[in-house]
Design a protein around this motif. Structure first.
Motif, mmCIF file in Angstrom:
data_model
loop_
_atom_site.group_PDB
_atom_site.id
_atom_site.type_symbol
_atom_site.label_atom_id
_atom_site.label_comp_id
_atom_site.label_asym_id
_atom_site.label_seq_id
_atom_site.Cartn_x
_atom_site.Cartn_y
_atom_site.Cartn_z
ATOM 1 N N UNK A 114 0.841 -1.203 0.000
ATOM 2 C CA UNK A 114 0.000 0.000 0.000
ATOM 3 C C UNK A 114 0.877 1.255 0.000
ATOM 4 N N UNK A 115 1.959 1.226 0.828
ATOM 5 C CA UNK A 115 2.878 2.372 0.859
ATOM 6 C C UNK A 115 3.562 2.558 -0.489
ATOM 7 N N UNK A 116 4.012 1.448 -1.055
ATOM 8 C CA UNK A 116 4.685 1.489 -2.349
ATOM 9 C C UNK A 116 3.740 2.009 -3.434
ATOM 10 N N UNK A 117 2.510 1.514 -3.398
ATOM 11 C CA UNK A 117 1.507 1.959 -4.366
ATOM 12 C C UNK A 117 1.267 3.463 -4.210
ATOM 13 N N UNK A 118 1.146 3.928 -2.984
ATOM 14 C CA UNK A 118 0.923 5.337 -2.710
ATOM 15 C C UNK A 118 2.111 6.168 -3.187
ATOM 16 N N UNK B 205 4.055 9.446 -9.987
ATOM 17 C CA UNK B 205 3.445 9.544 -11.320
ATOM 18 C C UNK B 205 2.653 10.843 -11.471
ATOM 19 N N UNK B 206 1.894 11.174 -10.429
ATOM 20 C CA UNK B 206 1.117 12.420 -10.473
ATOM 21 C C UNK B 206 2.042 13.628 -10.594
ATOM 22 N N UNK B 207 3.133 13.603 -9.864
ATOM 23 C CA UNK B 207 4.094 14.706 -9.920
ATOM 24 C C UNK B 207 4.690 14.822 -11.318
#
Length: 121
Positions: A14-18, A24-26
């Protein structure tokens, strides 16, 4: 499998996904900003080119219009001069006519005076 290990892996995934989602958003935001910046620069350059072209067309049109009006003004001045010459000619004819009429009236007056003198005498 150990439930604690499963919970640990779930938390780590979950941390890695976040983390990956944030990066990616950045990157997408930075890329979009770069595209926006490039697009703005292209629009500004295009706007300047269009303004420059329009200004040169307006100057050319104004020059052509000025030349046209100069030609029209010259033609009008020629016509006004012709009308003026015509008025002078009519004035001269009227003066001659006035002189001829005055001479004729003098002749008529002399004849009337002679007739009156004959009748009285």
């Amino acid at each position: 499998m150990d439930p604690e290990l499963v919970a640990y892996f779930d938390r780590r995934f979950a941390e890695l996904k976040s983390e990956i989602t944030g990066e990616l958003r950045a990157e997408i935001t930075a890329s979009a900003m770069g595209v926006k910046s490039e697009l703005r620069a292209e629009i500004a350059a295009s706007t300047m080119a269009i303004k420059s072209e329009l200004r040169s067309e307006i100057v050319a049109s104004a020059t052509e219009t000025r030349r046209h009006f100069d030609v029209v003004a010259d033609q009008l001045m020629d016509r006004v001069q012709l009308v003026g010459e015509g008025v002078i000619g009519v004035d001269q004819k009227l003066d001659r006519f006035r002189g001829e009429v005055a001479e004729e009236f003098r002749r008529v007056d002399r004849r009337l005076l002679r007739l009156e003198a004959r009748q009285l005498g």
